[in-house]
Design a protein around this motif. Structure first.
Motif, PDB file in Angstrom:
ATOM      1  N   ASP A 336     -36.942  41.442  -4.152  1.00 38.26           N
ATOM      2  CA  ASP A 336     -38.276  41.807  -3.678  1.00 38.26           C
ATOM      3  C   ASP A 336     -38.671  43.154  -4.266  1.00 38.26           C
ATOM      4  N   PRO A 337     -39.648  43.197  -5.176  1.00 40.36           N
ATOM      5  CA  PRO A 337     -40.044  44.464  -5.789  1.00 40.36           C
ATOM      6  C   PRO A 337     -40.472  45.531  -4.789  1.00 40.36           C
ATOM      7  N   ALA A 338     -41.032  45.133  -3.652  1.00 37.19           N
ATOM      8  CA  ALA A 338     -41.536  46.109  -2.687  1.00 37.19           C
ATOM      9  C   ALA A 338     -40.431  46.709  -1.828  1.00 37.19           C
ATOM     10  N   ALA A 339     -39.221  46.140  -1.880  1.00 33.62           N
ATOM     11  CA  ALA A 339     -38.139  46.587  -0.989  1.00 33.62           C
ATOM     12  C   ALA A 339     -36.871  46.913  -1.756  1.00 33.62           C
ATOM     13  N   ARG A 340     -37.001  47.274  -3.020  1.00 31.79           N
ATOM     14  CA  ARG A 340     -35.808  47.492  -3.832  1.00 31.79           C
ATOM     15  C   ARG A 340     -34.920  48.612  -3.289  1.00 31.79           C
ATOM     16  N   SER A 341     -35.514  49.715  -2.874  1.00 31.22           N
ATOM     17  CA  SER A 341     -34.706  50.831  -2.382  1.00 31.22           C
ATOM     18  C   SER A 341     -33.976  50.457  -1.100  1.00 31.22           C
ATOM     19  N   THR A 403     -37.387  31.749  -8.358  1.00 31.18           N
ATOM     20  CA  THR A 403     -38.258  32.863  -7.976  1.00 31.18           C
ATOM     21  C   THR A 403     -38.148  33.065  -6.486  1.00 31.18           C
ATOM     22  N   SER A 404     -37.563  34.189  -6.084  1.00 32.41           N
ATOM     23  CA  SER A 404     -37.323  34.438  -4.671  1.00 32.41           C
ATOM     24  C   SER A 404     -38.590  34.925  -4.006  1.00 32.41           C
ATOM     25  N   PRO A 405     -38.895  34.431  -2.796  1.00 28.51           N
ATOM     26  CA  PRO A 405     -40.028  34.945  -2.059  1.00 28.51           C
ATOM     27  C   PRO A 405     -39.781  36.375  -1.642  1.00 28.51           C
ATOM     28  N   ALA A 406     -40.842  37.136  -1.553  1.00 27.32           N
ATOM     29  CA  ALA A 406     -40.699  38.527  -1.151  1.00 27.32           C
ATOM     30  C   ALA A 406     -40.180  38.613   0.281  1.00 27.32           C
ATOM     31  N   LEU A 407     -39.377  39.615   0.503  1.00 29.96           N
ATOM     32  CA  LEU A 407     -38.949  39.887   1.871  1.00 29.96           C
ATOM     33  C   LEU A 407     -40.155  40.242   2.706  1.00 29.96           C
ATOM     34  N   PRO A 408     -40.139  39.879   3.970  1.00 31.07           N
ATOM     35  CA  PRO A 408     -41.282  40.239   4.809  1.00 31.07           C
ATOM     36  C   PRO A 408     -41.417  41.734   4.931  1.00 31.07           C
ATOM     37  N   ALA A 409     -42.653  42.194   4.919  1.00 31.21           N
ATOM     38  CA  ALA A 409     -42.884  43.616   5.136  1.00 31.21           C
ATOM     39  C   ALA A 409     -42.482  43.961   6.540  1.00 31.21           C
ATOM     40  N   PRO A 410     -42.158  45.245   6.806  1.00 33.52           N
ATOM     41  CA  PRO A 410     -41.695  45.613   8.119  1.00 33.52           C
ATOM     42  C   PRO A 410     -42.643  45.190   9.242  1.00 33.52           C
TER      43      PRO A 410
END
Length: 415
Positions: A336-341, A403-410
C-alpha cells in the motif's frame, strides 16, 4: 464517514545516483548502533565500570532504536519527509556529539539510548525509495538501499576498532556526529518535493500499524517470516561467537570479526533478489532462500569442529537470510503506497522481536547442548517457516503476486 485518500502519485522513477546516496546514508545511519560493540572494554576501563555493565550500552541503544521505530517511523506516512528525515538526522548528530563528550557512564548510557531513538532515518529512507521508484524498478532500488544497510553493519565494527585504536574511543562518535550532520544537509537538498499527505491523528496512526498487521493475511505471513529469520540469524551468530572463542578454534575477537565479513555475500544476494522481485519471482525465491538457510544450518551442525565447514555455513546463511529479508521488505512496502512507513514499522518491530528471541535461545541452549543444540533449534525454526510457505503459497502469498488492494485508511478501520 470521511475516509483518507491516497495522495501518492505515480513516480517518474529514481535515479541510480540518488539510489546510491540513499544506500550510503542508510549504511552510515545503521552503523551508529554498532560503534560501541568492539569498544566495550575500552569504555569500561575509561569510565570505571565492569565489562558486563558496559554491555548495557548496546542494550539501551537497541531498545532506543526499537522505540524510535515504533513511535517515529509511522509519521513518515503523514509528515513532510523532506523536512522530517534531515531533522531526525540532525538530532542523531547531536546525540552522537553528546556521547563523544560524556563525562560518566550514566551520561553515556543516556546519550546512546538517545542515539538509538533518533537513529531511525534509515527506516524512513526505505519507504521513501519505494515511493520514488517505479513498479518496474522497485525491487532493484530497495535491494540496493538494503545492501547499504548490510554494508554499514558489516563495516561499522571494523571501522570503530581501527579509529579507537588510533585516536581513542571518543573519536568514533565525533566522526559519526560529523558524518550525520553532513548527510543531513545533503538529504535536505537531495530529497525531492513530495505530494502532501492527509493528516492522521497520531494515536490513530499508531493503532493502524497494529490493525494493518492483524487484518491483512499477506502482512501477517511476511511478519512471521521476518521474525523467524531474524531469530535464526541472531541465534546462529550468538552461538558462533561462543563456538569460535573455544577450543579447537580459540579465535580472538578480531578474528571472529573477520569471519563476519563473509556476510558481504549477503549484500550480493540482496542485489540479486531485488531483480528477482522485479521479474515477479518473489514467492519461489523466498522458498529458495529458506532452503539455502536450512542447508547452511545442516552443514554447520555436522561440521562444527571444522573451520572450512563453518565458513561455508556462514557464507550460505548470509545469502539465504539476507536475500529473503530484502524480499520481505520489498514486498511489504509494495502493498500500500499510502502506508509504507507503517508497514515497514511493523516488519522492523517483528524482526527486532525475532532477533531478541534468537539471542536468548542461543544463550539458553548453549549450556545444554552447545553448538549442536543451537543448530538443531534454528533448523526447526526454518522448517516451520518452510511449512508456512508451503501452506500459504497459493493463499496469502499468492495475493502478493497480484495487484494488492490498498490497506484501509485509519478512518476506515474498526477500532
Amino acid at each position: 464517514m470521511v475516509t483518507s485518500t491516497d495522495n501518492t502519485a505515480r513516480s517518474p522513477g529514481i535515479s541510480p545516483g540518488f539510489t546510491r546516496l540513499l544506500a550510503f546514508t542508510g549504511g552510515a545511519a545503521v552503523g551508529n548502533l554498532y560503534w560501541a560493540q568492539p569498544l566495550l572494554g575500552d569504555i569500561a576501563v575509561a569510565l570505571s565500570v565492569s565489562p558486563d555493565t558496559a554491555g548495557l550500552l548496546v542494550t539501551l541503544s537497541q531498545l532506543g532504536y526499537a522505540l524510535g521505530i515504533f513511535l517515529i517511523v509511522p509519521l513518515g506516512d503523514t509528515l513532510n519527509r523532506r523536512r522530517m528525515i534531515p531533522t531526525i538526522m540532525f538530532l542523531c548528530s547531536l546525540s552522537l556529539g553528546a556521547s563523544a563528550v560524556a563525562p560518566s557512564f550514566v551520561v553515556l548510557l543516556t546519550t546512546l539510548a538517545l542515539v538509538g531513538f533518533t537513529n531511525i532515518a534509515g527506516q524512513l529512507l526505505i519507504p521513501l525509495a519505494g515511493d520514488l521508484a517505479t513498479d518496474e524498478q522497485r525491487g532493484r532500488v530497495v535491494g540496493t538501499v538494503a545492501s547499504g544497510f548490510l554494508v554499514g553493519i558489516l563495516l561499522s565494527r571494523t571501522v570503530s576498532g581501527i579509529v579507537a585504536d588510533t585516536f581513542g574511543w571518543r573519536m568514533i562518535y565525533v566522526a559519526a556526529a560529523g558524518m550525520m550532520l553532513v548527510l543531513a544537509v545533503i538529504m535536505s537538498r537531495a530529497i525531492p518535493v513530495l505530494p502532501p499527505r492527509d493528516h492522521i491523528p497520531y494515536g490513530r496512526l499508531l493503532r493502524s500499524v497494529l490493525q494493518a498487521s492483524i487484518r491483512h493475511r499477506p502482512v501477517r505471513v511476511i511478519l512471521v517470516f521476518g521474525a523467524a529469520l531474524m531469530c535464526v540469524f541472531t541465534a546462529f551468530w550468538t552461538g558462533l561467537t561462543f563456538l569460535l572463542a573455544e577450543i579447537p578454534f580459540s579465535f580472538t575477537a578480531f578474528q571472529i570479526g573477520l569471519v563476519s565479513l563473509l556476510g558481504v555475500l549477503g549484500v550480493i544476494g540482496a542485489q540479486f533478489t531485488g531483480r528477482v522481485y522485479d521479474r515477479g519471482w518473489s514467492i519461489p525465491a523466498i522458498a529458495a532462500g529458506l532452503a539455502i538457510t536450512l542447508i547452511s544450518l545442516v552443514i554447520s551442525g555436522l561440521s562444527g569442529s571444522l573451520v572450512a565447514g563453518v565458513l561455508v555455513a556462514v557464507s550460505l546463511l548470509s545469502v539465504g537470510v539476507q536475500s529473503v529479508l530484502v524480499l520481505l521488505q520489498t514486498l511489504i512496502v509494495s502493498i500500500d503506497p499510502a502506508a509504507r512507513s507503517r508497514l515497514n514499522t511493523a516488519l522492523i518491530v517483528a524482526n527486532f522481536v525475532g532477533g531478541a528471541t534468537g539471542s536468548t535461545v542461543a544463550a539458553l541452549l548453549w549450556p545444554i547442548g552447545r553448538w549442536t543444540a543451537v543448530m538443531g533449534a534454528t533448523a526447526l525454526i526454518v522448517l516451520f517457516a518452510l511449512t508456512i510457505w508451503f501452506l500459504q503459497r497459493r493463499r496469502s502469498l499468492a495475493e502478493l503476486t497480484s495487484t494488492s488492494p490498498a490497506l484501509p485508511a485509519p478512518d476506515e478501520i474498526s477500532l
